[in-house]
Design an enzyme around this catalytic site. Structure first.
Site, PDB file in Angstrom:
ATOM      1  N   LYS A  99       0.834  -1.210   0.000  1.00 41.68           N
ATOM      2  CA  LYS A  99       0.000   0.000   0.000  1.00 41.68           C
ATOM      3  C   LYS A  99       0.865   1.254   0.000  1.00 41.68           C
ATOM      4  CE  LYS A  99      -4.005  -1.725   2.580  1.00 41.68           C
ATOM      5  NZ  LYS A  99      -4.983  -1.469   1.510  1.00 41.68           N
ATOM      6  N   ARG A 135     -10.795 -11.098   1.450  1.00 36.50           N
ATOM      7  CA  ARG A 135     -11.654 -12.122   0.841  1.00 36.50           C
ATOM      8  C   ARG A 135     -10.989 -13.497   0.889  1.00 36.50           C
ATOM      9  NH1 ARG A 135     -11.722  -8.728  -4.645  1.00 36.50           N
ATOM     10  NH2 ARG A 135     -11.428  -7.095  -3.084  1.00 36.50           N
TER      11      ARG A 135
HETATM   12  N1  BES Z   1      -8.332  -3.497   4.186  1.00 36.48           N
HETATM   13  C1  BES Z   1      -8.402  -3.064   2.844  1.00 36.48           C
HETATM   14  C2  BES Z   1      -9.651  -2.232   2.553  1.00 36.48           C
HETATM   15  C3  BES Z   1      -9.639  -0.836   3.084  1.00 36.48           C
HETATM   16  C4  BES Z   1      -8.869   0.136   2.476  1.00 36.48           C
HETATM   17  C5  BES Z   1     -10.462  -0.486   4.111  1.00 36.48           C
HETATM   18  C6  BES Z   1      -8.907   1.429   2.942  1.00 36.48           C
HETATM   19  C7  BES Z   1     -10.513   0.817   4.567  1.00 36.48           C
HETATM   20  C8  BES Z   1      -9.735   1.773   3.989  1.00 36.48           C
HETATM   21  C9  BES Z   1      -8.432  -4.261   1.909  1.00 36.48           C
HETATM   22  O1  BES Z   1      -7.695  -5.346   2.314  1.00 36.48           O
HETATM   23  C10 BES Z   1      -7.859  -3.820   0.617  1.00 36.48           C
HETATM   24  O2  BES Z   1      -6.711  -3.477   0.582  1.00 36.48           O
HETATM   25  N2  BES Z   1      -8.669  -3.815  -0.439  1.00 36.48           N
HETATM   26  C11 BES Z   1      -8.238  -3.395  -1.721  1.00 36.48           C
HETATM   27  C12 BES Z   1      -8.801  -4.338  -2.735  1.00 36.48           C
HETATM   28  C13 BES Z   1      -8.250  -4.123  -4.133  1.00 36.48           C
HETATM   29  C14 BES Z   1      -6.790  -4.493  -4.177  1.00 36.48           C
HETATM   30  C15 BES Z   1      -9.044  -4.966  -5.087  1.00 36.48           C
HETATM   31  C16 BES Z   1      -8.750  -1.976  -1.947  1.00 36.48           C
HETATM   32  O3  BES Z   1      -9.865  -1.685  -1.532  1.00 36.48           O
HETATM   33  O4  BES Z   1      -7.997  -1.174  -2.480  1.00 36.48           O
HETATM   34 MN    MN Z   2      -5.668  -5.200   1.679  1.00 40.87          MN
END
Ligand code: BES
Ligand code: MN
Ligand code: ZN
Length: 498
Positions: free
Chosen positions: A279, A353
């Site tokens: 990230k 997921r």
């Molecule tokens: N935990 C995150 C989702 C999230 C991001 C919650 C920011 C709250 C604030 C999740 O694991 C994630 O990183 N999801 C990705 C999915 C994508 C790679 C398809 C996302 O939402 O960017």
């Molecule tokens: Mn994630």
């Protein structure tokens, strides 16, 4: 927190603070009028002069008014009567509590009258009062070394509550207190940093619940046991971390012996770096909240046990840390889920997921009446619904709507999103049964569609709490959501609601 109801007469109430609300376009309520009579019409005079707060959000603390038996009177503005809503009332009560808690009051007479829709539902009025007062007393579990001020003991007396509604009001207050206790647990777990709140820490918390509440049976699977379950997707997420994963199962057998349970499944990513699909650093610290689904499940189990609900409930938590270590899963890696389906992991940041699909498969052994997973699953959910409303979807519209309604009653709202077949098509992979991502478009729903592939034949709903579980900025902290919604759902299912 202690609670009493009081038939009427604010002028004779024994309290060290009274909180009243004033609309800008309406005469005083009978309660306030009675008080004002004892004050020789002082409040009326102040209002006429324009010195009383009447707009929503305003408040004023009046001290030692002649004729008052109570040294403090907090006046909060309620705005126009026609626009007064439950939300307005909740805000007014919170702002009154904010003022009261800056004084030395220990006994508050709450005389901010709720709008009719809440006054007519004393159970929910009681719940709201418990949740609001309790959360006003909440102290963040920070690790600052300075000594913390002790939270004051506060007794709330609800003025103007009498008659048939009082029993329901009291029951609502008792339920609300249990929910508020669960919200404290959830907020505290969320606020803890990733170096403290690890998968093993969550497992220890679950064990702790098991020793506090006799109705709860707790089982924790370690990494070897998780491997024996064939949870290849969960292990793929955990692979890059030095912290070993844990899988937690908590059973509350409050209902009939053979009755099908409600199974709650929580995403417990104790820290989400994104893994190899790392990230951006921006707000990465907030990924300590990525276990709030797990926290919601633990908190819900606490509430169910505390209230001894006559219903069978199972809480499952998949607890892992998502790190980019040298053993970490690579984009393109293909793994096998506990259900036997192969998954091409195209983005290691879509990890929630992956742990949930194995946990959802595990839920099948309980032959559940309903399965509900709770997860901070997608940033796309925050784009779609903002921070106000939890995303809800699933394969059973009745179940999804039951959750939406629970959220409406509990003032902890959710909204159903359409999980139709088309979305699953975005998950096609050239090399495995499916990919773990479906592109940017409709990202909140394609995440649900992924889970949908593992819940065929179950009555299942998914709650995406990415926008609602915590707030960012100066007030950064866990919110305790969606526990009020979940608790209401379970209380209703147990036949103990309003
Ligand atoms: N935990 C995150 C989702 C999230 C991001 C919650 C920011 C709250 C604030 C999740 O694991 C994630 O990183 N999801 C990705 C999915 C994508 C790679 C398809 C996302 O939402 O960017
Ligand atoms: Mn994630
Ligand atoms: Zn995540």
């Amino acid at each position: 927190m202690h609670f009493e109801s009081l038939p009427s007469s604010l002028s004779r109430v024994r309290a060290d603070c009274i909180a009243i609300g004033v609309h800008d376009d309406e005469a005083f309520s009978p309660l306030v009028l009675e008080l004002d009579k004892a004050l020789g019409g002082k409040l009326k005079a102040l209002k006429t002069r324009g010195d009383l707060p009447t707009r929503a959000g305003e408040s004023l603390l009046l001290l030692d008014l002649p004729g008052a038996r109570t040294p403090r009177i907090v006046v909060v503005g309620l705005g126009a009567a026609a626009n007064f809503s439950r939300r307005g009332w909740r805000k007014a009560v919170s702002s009154a509590l904010g003022v009261v808690l800056r004084t030395l009051s220990a006994r508050l007479a709450l005389a901010i009258e709720p709008p009719a829709e809440l006054a007519e539902r004393p159970y929910y009025l009681g719940r709201a009062i418990a949740e609001l007062t309790h959360s006003a007393l909440y102290r963040t579990n920070d690790l600052k070394t300075a000594r913390k001020p002790r939270a004051p003991a506060l007794a709330a007396v609800l003025a103007g509550s009498a008659g048939a509604g009082v029993a329901a009001l009291r029951r609502g207050f008792d339920h609300g207190s249990a929910v508020a206790g669960g919200m404290d647990l959830l907020r505290n777990l969320g606020n803890l940093p990733g170096n403290i709140c690890t998968p093993r820490y969550l497992a220890a918390q679950a064990k702790q619940l098991g020793s506090t509440y006799r109705s709860l049976k707790v089982k924790v699977l370690d990494e070897a046991a998780i491997r024996r379950q064939g949870m290849g997707c969960l292990l793929a997420v955990s692979a890059g971390s030095a912290q070993p994963p844990r899988f937690i199962a908590i059973e509350h057998r409050g209902g009939k012996a053979g009755a099908a349970p409600v199974v709650l499944v929580g995403k417990g990513v104790t820290f989400d770096t994104g893994g190899i699909s790392l990230k951006d650093p921006g707000a990465m610290d907030e990924m300590k909240y990525d276990m709030c689904g797990a926290g919601s499940v633990l908190a819900a189990m606490q509430v169910v046990a505390e209230l001894r609900l006559p219903i069978n409930v199972v809480g499952l938590v998949a607890a892992v840390e998502n790190m980019p270590g040298s053993r970490a899963t690579r984009p393109g890696d293909i793994v096998t889920s506990a259900a036997g389906l192969s998954v091409e992991i195209l983005n290691t940041d879509a990890e929630g997921r992956l742990i949930l699909c194995d946990a959802l498969h595990y839920a099948r052994r309980y032959k559940p009446a309903a399965v509900i997973d709770i997860a901070t699953l997608t940033g796309a959910c925050v784009i779609a619904l903002g921070h106000h409303i939890t995303g809800i979807m699933g394969n059973d519209d009745a179940l999804a709507q039951e959750l939406v309604q629970a959220g409406n009653r509990a003032d902890d709202r959710g909204w159903q999103l359409p999980l139709t077949d088309e979305y699953a098509e975005q998950l096609k992979s050239n090399f495995a049964d499916m990919a773990n991502i479906g592109g940017r478009d409709g990202g909140v729903i394609t995440a649900g569609a992924f889970l949908g592939k593992f819940t065929k034949g179950l009555s299942w709903a998914h709650m995406d709490i990415a926008g609602t579980a915590w707030v960012s900025g100066a007030q950064k902290g866990g919110t305790g959501r969606p526990l009020p919604l979940l608790a209401d759902f379970l209380i209703q299912r147990a036949g103990r609601g309003a």
